[in-house]
Design an enzyme around this catalytic site. Structure first.
Site, mmCIF file in Angstrom:
data_model
loop_
_atom_site.group_PDB
_atom_site.id
_atom_site.type_symbol
_atom_site.label_atom_id
_atom_site.label_comp_id
_atom_site.label_asym_id
_atom_site.label_seq_id
_atom_site.Cartn_x
_atom_site.Cartn_y
_atom_site.Cartn_z
ATOM 1 N N CYS A 293 5.581 -0.144 -2.169
ATOM 2 C CA CYS A 293 4.488 -0.189 -1.186
ATOM 3 C C CYS A 293 3.303 -1.016 -1.667
ATOM 4 O O CYS A 293 2.482 -1.433 -0.862
ATOM 5 C CB CYS A 293 4.043 1.231 -0.843
ATOM 6 S SG CYS A 293 3.524 2.165 -2.293
ATOM 7 N N ASP B 185 7.078 3.498 -6.360
ATOM 8 C CA ASP B 185 5.620 3.479 -6.161
ATOM 9 C C ASP B 185 5.005 3.815 -7.523
ATOM 10 O O ASP B 185 5.711 4.249 -8.449
ATOM 11 C CB ASP B 185 5.243 4.524 -5.083
ATOM 12 C CG ASP B 185 3.743 4.583 -4.798
ATOM 13 O OD1 ASP B 185 3.029 3.615 -5.138
ATOM 14 O OD2 ASP B 185 3.279 5.610 -4.246
ATOM 15 N N ARG C 58 -8.453 7.481 5.388
ATOM 16 C CA ARG C 58 -7.770 7.584 4.085
ATOM 17 C C ARG C 58 -8.599 8.522 3.223
ATOM 18 O O ARG C 58 -9.761 8.266 2.950
ATOM 19 C CB ARG C 58 -7.663 6.203 3.430
ATOM 20 C CG ARG C 58 -7.178 6.285 1.999
ATOM 21 C CD ARG C 58 -6.832 4.942 1.418
ATOM 22 N NE ARG C 58 -5.576 4.446 1.940
ATOM 23 C CZ ARG C 58 -4.829 3.509 1.357
ATOM 24 N NH1 ARG C 58 -5.221 2.974 0.220
ATOM 25 N NH2 ARG C 58 -3.688 3.115 1.888
ATOM 26 N N HIS D 95 1.831 9.266 3.704
ATOM 27 C CA HIS D 95 1.414 7.895 4.021
ATOM 28 C C HIS D 95 2.318 7.403 5.164
ATOM 29 O O HIS D 95 3.167 6.526 4.983
ATOM 30 C CB HIS D 95 1.556 7.023 2.771
ATOM 31 C CG HIS D 95 0.815 5.724 2.832
ATOM 32 N ND1 HIS D 95 0.037 5.351 3.915
ATOM 33 C CD2 HIS D 95 0.734 4.693 1.949
ATOM 34 C CE1 HIS D 95 -0.487 4.161 3.679
ATOM 35 N NE2 HIS D 95 -0.082 3.739 2.500
HETATM 36 N N1 CP Z 1 0.449 0.227 0.338
HETATM 37 C C1 CP Z 1 -0.846 0.475 0.612
HETATM 38 O O1 CP Z 1 -1.195 1.415 1.340
HETATM 39 O O2 CP Z 1 -1.710 -0.395 0.018
HETATM 40 P P1 CP Z 1 -3.292 -0.278 0.001
HETATM 41 O O3 CP Z 1 -3.648 0.878 -0.900
HETATM 42 O O4 CP Z 1 -3.749 -1.601 -0.541
HETATM 43 O O5 CP Z 1 -3.773 -0.015 1.399
HETATM 44 N N1 NVA Z 2 0.933 6.793 -4.046
HETATM 45 C C1 NVA Z 2 -0.066 5.765 -4.036
HETATM 46 C C2 NVA Z 2 0.105 4.879 -2.871
HETATM 47 C C3 NVA Z 2 -0.858 3.739 -2.764
HETATM 48 C C4 NVA Z 2 -0.641 2.898 -1.553
HETATM 49 C C5 NVA Z 2 -1.443 6.397 -4.043
HETATM 50 O O1 NVA Z 2 -1.636 7.399 -3.321
HETATM 51 O O2 NVA Z 2 -2.316 5.933 -4.757
#
Ligand code: CP
Ligand code: NVA
Length: 307
Positions: A267, A227, A106, A133
């Site tokens: 999400c 989101d 990530r 994602h």
């Molecule tokens: N939806 C999601 O990816 O959540 P986290 O940021 O908690 O992993």
């Molecule tokens: N769009 C958000 C998703 C988190 C799971 C982010 O990137 O922070």
């Protein structure tokens, strides 16, 4: 007992690393894991987790998925490893390839993930970048599949920022033939390359619509999705975005304009009273916590098909 098929691509960096048949297969395997119809033993394989951003769902669901598959995970916290000190990606990737069997990353720039994958001799999974994602999208379409059997009958309206989550929903939706509508304020449209690639996949070009009008976008929709308005890394844009996204909250009034059987997805994590109201999150239509659970089943299936 269903046997997971090996995926054609080594890595899962983008939703487009899968074919339509592969997405459908992963969803089927995920459903089998969820209903305890299959049991796979990965023989102590090790998943390394490199997370440059916070995570609850993605991190924990990968850890639990690996444990259930008879494997294990190593948490490679960038601040306590040499990664945070600026060791070149190409060095880290070659070293970790000698210890781990698969890596989930990530990070911010998608190009850093691609650079890692270029040097890694072991499979690499996108656990979220600023661009995509894709693990989230697998769980999302698993959740949608549980409610609406045929993807071709589904209209999914995403109301909010054209961000990483929206980009992967578009690409995976294109593979599955789902009608995807994105309603966002002007200037917050999804990535233009993502839109271009999605149009190349859709046989019917009317199945992807980008609009600035949430009210018309939710009419006829079976799935309403949102989101956060400001993603991780955009903390300094929060004040401006909160103003720009006025009118883009999924509230009871907006939900009423969708189909009667419409479900609500997010999400998570969510900011109540910004992109979605508390009332909608807690409503009967919400499948948000089923969706969060499905992260585990979808990733267990993904790992079983990759390793
Ligand atoms: N939806 C999601 O990816 O959540 P986290 O940021 O908690 O992993
Ligand atoms: N769009 C958000 C998703 C988190 C799971 C982010 O990137 O922070």
């Amino acid at each position: 007992m269903l046997k997971p098929n090996k995926l054609a691509n080594n890595n899962f960096l983008s939703s487009l690393d899968l074919s339509t048949d592969e997405v459908l297969h992963i969803l089927e395997v995920a459903n089998n894991f969820k209903n305890k119809k299959i049991n796979i033993d990965l023989n102590n394989k090790v998943l390394g987790l490199i997370f440059d951003k916070s995570s609850t769902r993605t991190r924990v669901s990968f850890q639990v998925a690996m444990t259930r598959l008879g494997g294990t995970t190593i948490d490679l916290n960038p601040t306590t490893s040499q990664i945070g000190r600026g060791e070149p990606i190409k060095d880290t990737a070659r070293v970790l390839s000698r210890y781990c069997d698969v890596i989930a990353i990530r990070t911010f720039d998608h190009s850093d993930l691609e650079e890692y994958a270029k040097w890694s001799t072991k499979p690499v999974i996108n656990a979220l970048t600023d661009l995509e994602h894709p693990c989230q999208a697998l769980a999302d379409y698993l959740t949608i599949h549980e409610e609406f059997i045929d993807f071709k009958d589904v209209i999914l309206t995403f109301v909010g920022d054209g961000n990483n989550v929206a980009n992967s929903l578009i690409l995976c939706g294109a593979l599955l033939g789902v009608e995807v509508r994105i309603a966002c304020p002007k200037g917050y449209e999804p990535n233009s390359m993502v839109i271009k690639k999605a149009y190349e996949i859709y046989k019917n070009k009317d199945l992807l619509k980008i609009t600035n009008d949430p009210i018309t976008a939710v009419q006829g929709a079976n799935v309403l999705y949102t989101d956060v308005w400001s993603s991780m890394g955009e903390e300094n844009k929060k004040e401006k975005k909160d103003k720009d996204f006025f009118g883009f909250t999924i509230d009871h009034n907006l939900v009423r304009k969708a189909e009667k059987d419409a479900i609500i997805l997010h999400c998570l994590p969510a900011y109540r009273a910004k992109e979605i109201t508390d009332e909608v999150i807690e409503s009967k239509r919400s499948r948000i916590f089923e969706q969060a659970e499905n992260r585990l089943h979808a990733q267990q299936a993904l790992l079983a098909c990759m390793l």
